[in-house]
Design an enzyme around this catalytic site. Structure first.
Site, short mmCIF file in Angstrom:
data_model
loop_
_atom_site.label_atom_id
_atom_site.label_comp_id
_atom_site.label_asym_id
_atom_site.label_seq_id
_atom_site.Cartn_x
_atom_site.Cartn_y
_atom_site.Cartn_z
N GLU A 1 -8.86 5.12 9.98
CA GLU A 1 -9.35 3.92 9.31
C GLU A 1 -8.77 2.67 9.98
O GLU A 1 -7.59 2.60 10.29
CB GLU A 1 -8.98 3.96 7.83
N HIS B 1 -13.68 -3.05 6.49
CA HIS B 1 -13.10 -1.71 6.52
C HIS B 1 -14.04 -0.81 7.32
O HIS B 1 -15.13 -0.48 6.86
CB HIS B 1 -12.94 -1.18 5.09
N ARG C 1 -8.36 14.71 6.23
CA ARG C 1 -9.28 15.42 5.35
C ARG C 1 -10.69 14.91 5.57
O ARG C 1 -10.90 13.93 6.29
CB ARG C 1 -8.88 15.20 3.90
N GLY D 1 -8.22 6.18 -2.22
CA GLY D 1 -9.11 5.80 -3.30
C GLY D 1 -8.79 4.46 -3.93
O GLY D 1 -9.16 4.20 -5.07
N GLY D 2 -8.09 3.59 -3.18
CA GLY D 2 -7.78 2.27 -3.70
C GLY D 2 -6.60 2.23 -4.65
O GLY D 2 -6.20 1.16 -5.11
N HIS E 1 -10.19 -2.29 -4.33
CA HIS E 1 -9.80 -1.66 -3.07
C HIS E 1 -10.40 -0.26 -2.91
O HIS E 1 -9.92 0.55 -2.12
CB HIS E 1 -8.27 -1.56 -2.94
N LYS F 1 0.83 -1.20 0.00
CA LYS F 1 0.00 0.00 0.00
C LYS F 1 0.86 1.24 0.00
O LYS F 1 1.82 1.35 0.76
CB LYS F 1 -0.92 0.01 1.23
#
Length: 714
Positions: free
Chosen positions: A269, A202, A287, A158-159, A229, A152
């Site tokens: 997250e 998630h 954000r 945004g995947g 994702h 990652k």
């Protein structure tokens, strides 16, 4: 682009402020300095939404745009705008800062590390979060963690910049793919390597911090329904969490915010391991997320207003207890992202012209539409994310909210490009999704692929409506006929106004998943008086329908009304047992000749795409194969940049072998071989080239002339 409010500290300085260049989370506004003007460093629906709240508070807004976005809604609706130039300029922080200074803006609404989270006792996914980025070192770390691993991008979102390596043999290729996508999307390819949780949910927490040391949690959101994702459904509260789990999750998110002295809106997250029930910190986004309207629905708060207040130095206006009380009394909210993409082609983005757009009506605070696209025709650019709008609904409970979501989705009308609307309807109706748990995780779509993509038939009355629409439109004006639109006519018997016509129609390619997608059906239309017709539908012998006798519709009354869009009409039909009012969208006479012209019908909440197939003699005259399985070449699915070519002329290939890697909409796509035994004849493009949609990427040898497959196919 980040989306947290920033204060410009030194308007006279030309250098990039430290808190922008380092991605620092702390706001620099003081309690004594009011905010009078904001530059919105974003695009699309979030820019429109920020501008509205700022204007409501008497704050002047300036929007930025790039050349591809010059006619976008966020530009046209803004009183002050600045053109930054080429498509990548939204990521140029220095250019944005200079634009803000040139316009006299005193604030910017722009678009941490895991070691800090671990020190604050926030549980993190086991993995490597260090600075050594040598591929061999990262591969060693992956071996220590144990496969499968998740790669990652540190600055991702945004995947994009995410890949899963299931075994050591895949690691380096997946790493290069993730790093390449991250560089193109974010300008940084620093990677994390983490243990991949096999059944992850998630779940994220919206937090807010102020300059007085207060950090609060505004509830959690479940974002587990994903493809590539990237989230497509978000909801709050997260289904199936116990009160103890929810309280623990909020507490950990608040700890994360306090660990970095966070000020402003942020999202913490987490990954929830569905097998054991443990939460792991994943990342902190400094954000407002795309899905922040879900939290606004569940709290009744305007989070952009809170951003402005906190940036001015005001304290957070509610206590944690007050926030929890508001959440407890406001029920459930769900958001669906409406994308121009093709779910049946692994959710591949689609770019081009939307020829028709009708959005659901917003109502009583429980149905909300966030969009930067207000009307058609409009262009979905290949440079950016293909989002059309966000649909957010709320209800007293999850069941009611999902019913409202389904009802609102049925009122979407989008034509010209394939969208995910029909897929979202199927998702809302899926029994496993309706239950919510225990089957809800990021692999949900893959596990339920058969149900979510089951074939659906076109009802007999829709075939007849399409034929009636063609007949009525031709009769309405001598300047606009089916012949002009489709390039060929239909059989006609008789010579007066009340002729009998036979029209052949077929399901347009990929419009719906049907066994007989290319098989045309014959519709007879016999006009008996003004606005009155006899109609019948005869299925082809290859049809999946069990119907053998024609469907007969006697004395159908029909009328076609124009709209302010010259390609869109409202068709009213009175059938023997029902009355139907449908929207019909015809293709433009200048429709791209590369594709079959499509007539789109929106009937009783469902979209159907039909076409008049060319006669066999025409295909033969044009030298086109009558086979639907054309394997002479592979083509670009959309306008793309060639990143890598992984084959060459003379090489043999096996089914699903990577041939070419392309990039479009900041996303990498691998173009693969359609079957075993093909021999590469020609590769027209090289790395760095730009190609159009439909361009041949790899051409194969004629299979009628067999050759031995090259041994270098491993």
């Amino acid at each position: 682009m980040k989306q947290g409010l920033r204060k410009i500290r030194n308007p006279s300085s030309r250098s990039l402020p430290d808190h922008i260049s380092r991605g620092h989370a702390t706001l620099s506004a003081t309690a004594t300095t009011p905010i009078k003007s904001i530059l919105i460093a974003n695009r699309g629906e979030i820019a429109v939404r920020v501008s509205k709240t700022a204007s409501d508070h008497g704050i002047r807004t300036t929007s930025i745009f790039t050349n591809p976005d010059a006619a976008s809604e966020h530009v046209l609706s803004s009183p002050f705008t600045i053109n930054l130039g080429d498509a990548s300029s939204y990521l140029d922080g220095e250019k944005i800062i200079n634009a803000a200074k040139s316009q006299g803006c005193d604030s910017i609404h722009p678009g941490r590390s895991k070691e800090i989270m671990q020190a604050a006792h926030v549980p993190c996914t086991p993995g490597y979060h260090g600075s050594i980025q040598d591929p061999s070192h990262l591969a060693e770390q992956a071996e220590k963690i144990g496969y499968p691993v998740l790669l990652k991008a540190v600055h991702g979102g945004g995947g994009k910049g995410m890949r899963i390596a299931h075994q050591a043999e895949d690691f380096l290729s997946q790493l290069e793919s993730a790093k390449s996508e991250a560089r193109n999307s974010f300008g940084d390819d620093t990677m994390l390597v983490e243990k991949y949780i096999t059944r992850p949910r998630h779940v994220e927490v919206q937090i807010f911090g102020d300059k007085h040391g207060t950090v609060v949690a505004l509830g959690e959101r479940d974002c587990s329904i994903q493809r590539r994702h990237q989230k497509i459904i978000e909801e709050s509260p997260a289904p199936g969490l116990s009160d103890a789990q929810r309280e623990d999750l909020w507490s950990k998110a608040i700890e994360a915010g306090k660990a970095v002295n966070y000020v402003g809106a942020g999202t913490v997250e987490f990954i929830l391991d569905s097998d054991v029930g443990d939460f792991y910190f994943m990342e902190m986004n400094t954000r407002l997320q795309v899905e922040h309207p879900v939290t606004e629905m569940c709290t009744g708060l305007d989070l952009v207003e809170w951003q402005i207040r906190v940036a001015r130095g005001e304290p957070i206006p509610l206590t944690q207890a007050q926030i929890e009380a508001r959440i407890a009394e406001r029920g459930h909210a769900v958001e669906a992202r409406i994308y121009a993409e093709d779910p049946e082609m692994d959710f591949l983005p689609t770019a081009g012209t939307l020829t028709h757009l009708k959005l659901p009506l917003e109502s009583d605070g429980s149905v909300r539409i966030d969009t930067a696209i207000k009307e058609a025709p409009t262009t979905i650019s290949s440079h950016y994310d293909p989002m059309i709008s966000k649909l957010i609904v709320s209800g007293p409970d999850r069941e009611t909210a999902l019913r409202k979501m389904q009802h609102a989705l049925e009122r979407y009308e989008v034509a010209g490009l394939t969208t995910n609307v029909e897929f979202l309807k199927q998702l809302c109706l899926n029994p496993s999704f309706a239950v919510g748990t225990p089957d809800l995780d990021t692999g949900f779509i893959g596990k339920h692929h058969t149900e979510l993509f089951s074939p659906r038939q076109v009802p007999p009355e829709v075939w007849v409506q399409a034929a009636l629409a063609l007949q009525l439109r031709e009769c309405s004006t001598s300047n606009s006929s089916a012949n002009e639109v489709f390039g060929f006519g239909e059989a006609r018997i008789g010579s007066n106004a009340y002729d009998t016509r036979f029209i052949k129609l077929a399901i347009a390619p990929k419009a719906v998943a049907a066994v007989d997608a290319e098989a045309p059906h014959k519709i007879m239309i016999q006009q008996t008086s003004h606005g009155a017709f006899n109609a019948s539908l005869e299925f082809t012998t290859t049809s999946a329908s069990s119907q053998t006798e024609p469907f007969v519709f006697p004395q159908v009354k029909a009328s076609l009304a124009s709209t302010n869009n010259p390609q869109t009409f409202i068709l009213s039909t009175f059938l023997p047992n029902t009355r139907l009012t449908s929207t019909v969208v015809f293709p433009s006479p200048s429709h791209n000749a590369e594709y079959k012209p499509v007539i789109t019908i929106f009937d009783r909440g469902t979209r159907y795409d039909l076409t008049i197939p060319p006669p066999a003699w025409l295909s033969k005259a044009l030298g086109k194969s009558t086979s639907s399985a054309n394997e002479a070449s592979v083509t670009a699915p959309m306008p793309s940049k060639i990143l890598r070519v992984e084959t060459e002329p003379g090489k043999g290939v096996r089914k699903d072998q990577p041939l070419v890697v392309v990039e479009s909409m900041k996303m990498e796509m691998v173009i693969r071989a359609p079957k075993d035994g093909l021999i590469v004849k020609r590769v027209p493009f090289k790395a760095g080239d730009i190609c159009k949609a439909g361009a041949t990427l790899v051409e194969f040898e004629d299979q009628a002339q067999p050759r031995e497959t090259s041994s270098s196919t491993s």
